[in-house]
Design a protein around this motif. Structure first.
Motif, PDB file in Angstrom:
ATOM      1  N   SER A 143       0.808  -1.232   0.000  1.00 13.13           N
ATOM      2  CA  SER A 143       0.000   0.000   0.000  1.00 13.13           C
ATOM      3  C   SER A 143       0.834   1.271   0.000  1.00 13.13           C
ATOM      4  O   SER A 143       0.566   2.212   0.741  1.00 13.13           O
ATOM      5  N   ASN A 144       1.866   1.259  -0.820  1.00 13.33           N
ATOM      6  CA  ASN A 144       2.675   2.457  -1.001  1.00 13.33           C
ATOM      7  C   ASN A 144       2.938   2.624  -2.497  1.00 13.33           C
ATOM      8  O   ASN A 144       3.173   1.633  -3.193  1.00 13.33           O
ATOM      9  N   GLU A 163       0.164   1.780  -6.565  1.00 10.26           N
ATOM     10  CA  GLU A 163       0.212   1.505  -5.131  1.00 10.26           C
ATOM     11  C   GLU A 163       0.199   0.009  -4.795  1.00 10.26           C
ATOM     12  O   GLU A 163       0.917  -0.453  -3.921  1.00 10.26           O
ATOM     13  N   PRO A 199       3.322   6.723   1.005  1.00 11.29           N
ATOM     14  CA  PRO A 199       2.215   5.943   1.563  1.00 11.29           C
ATOM     15  C   PRO A 199       0.827   6.398   1.147  1.00 11.29           C
ATOM     16  O   PRO A 199      -0.136   5.668   1.382  1.00 11.29           O
ATOM     17  N   ASN A 200       0.696   7.567   0.534  1.00  9.62           N
ATOM     18  CA  ASN A 200      -0.654   8.013   0.174  1.00  9.62           C
ATOM     19  C   ASN A 200      -0.604   9.019  -0.966  1.00  9.62           C
ATOM     20  O   ASN A 200       0.466   9.434  -1.407  1.00  9.62           O
TER      21      ASN A 200
HETATM   22 MG    MG Z   1      -1.210   3.660   1.170  1.00  9.66          MG
END
Ligand code: MG
Ligand code: ATP
Ligand code: ATP
Ligand code: MG
Ligand code: MG
Ligand code: MG
Length: 259
Positions: A22-23, A85, A136-137
């Motif tokens: 999730s990165n 991601e 990360p986002n």
């Molecule tokens: Mg993430």
């Protein structure tokens, strides 16, 4: 694979970091000693457009080769490549991803050299370093790209002034002194007053750098029996020299940074 008594050298000594889930994964490559490389090959200063187009062609090949690469941004001798991601490319193994990117890019650079410099011999092997960073986002990956484009702006504005001063007869030292401590608006003023150059009129490929992404394009494939067009949506790898700091580009291309 055969299990020999030597297997332990792999089992006990090798390690390969798996990048966190999730990165967004960014691989940034940068030409090694391109200051010298650009002089050896007589690149135009401050911006050799053929050299930039060669970099863009390599980045286009990257997106065509690696399906999970969703975006790339390049300026000067560097390029950043963004993997989606959730990619499971090589189980997110850092050294595989990094080494594949750097070596594939470098090979394409050499293979395509003659397309962009038909009358220039490649005199030394170009090579690139690379690093991997995880974001990360959405905010941090967007800020990463804004950071690179702001850097492009600052460097290009400085270099445009510097080379105008040098080409008009100042020594490199004098040009450096003239620009020391100046702000962005001072540099714009200098270009306008001394050289009648409006910085905003400089080519966008120099001012904005280059973005590479897949754009959805509707093309007519054939007509049906009644003459109505039958279209197909194709994804076309596209290069654009546009702003990616503000929200407009990302609002228009929401599918790029979308899982
Ligand atoms: Mg993430
Ligand atoms: P390093 O090995 O540490 O990266 P470098 O010499 O490559 O050193 P950079 O900071 O990466 O230094 O800068 C790249 C240099 O390459 C620029 O300063 C510029 O002189 C030159 N260069 C790269 N692309 C072009 C181009 N398209 N036109 C003209 N010069 C270029
Ligand atoms: P991967 O991408 O996983 O490394 P690969 O196809 O490269 O896959 P390897 O296990 O690295 O697989 O094996 C290399 C293969 O390349 C060999 O199986 C062989 O078929 C071929 N090969 C490499 N060098 C030579 C050579 N000098 N002569 C003939 N074949 C070669
Ligand atoms: Mg470099
Ligand atoms: Mg660089
Ligand atoms: Mg192999």
């Amino acid at each position: 694979m055969a299990n020999s008594k030597y297997e332990y050298v792999k089992r006990e000594f090798e390690s390969d970091r798996s990048l966190p889930a999730s990165n967004w994964i960014v691989v940034r490559i940068d030409g090694c000693h391109f200051h010298r490389f650009s002089e050896t090959h007589d690149f135009e200063k401050p911006n050799d457009e053929s050299a930039l187009r060669l970099m863009n062609a390599c980045a286009t090949s990257m997106l065509e080769k690696f399906r999970d690469m969703v975006f790339a941004y390049g300026v000067s001798d560097e390029y950043s490549f963004v993997f989606r991601e959730g990619t499971e490319f090589y189980q997110r193994r850092e050294s595989k991803i990094l080494s594949l990117c750097v070596s594939f890019f470098t090979s394409v650079y050499v293979m395509k050299w003659k397309d962009f410099f038909p009358s220039k011999e490649l005199k030394e092997p170009p090579y690139f370093d690379g690093r991997v960073v995880c974001y990360p986002n959405l905010k941090t990956i967007r800020d990463y790209m804004a950071w690179r484009q702001v850097d492009c702006h600052i460097n290009n504005q400085y270099n445009t002034c510097f080379w105008m001063l040098v080409k008009s007869g100042r020594t490199e030292k004098e040009a450096q002194q003239t620009l020391k401590g100046t702000f962005s608006k001072d540099k714009n003023e200098l270009l306008l007053q001394q050289f009648q150059i409006n910085y905003d009129d400089e080519p966008a490929i120099f001012r904005k750098g280059s973005c590479v992404y897949r754009a959805k394009v509707e093309t007519k494939v054939k007509s049906d029996d009644y003459g109505n067009p039958i279209t197909r949506t194709q994804s076309v790898t596209t290069v654009a020299n546009v702003d990616i700091i503000g929200p407009q580009f990302w609002e228009k291309h929401q599918d790029i940074l979308h899982e």
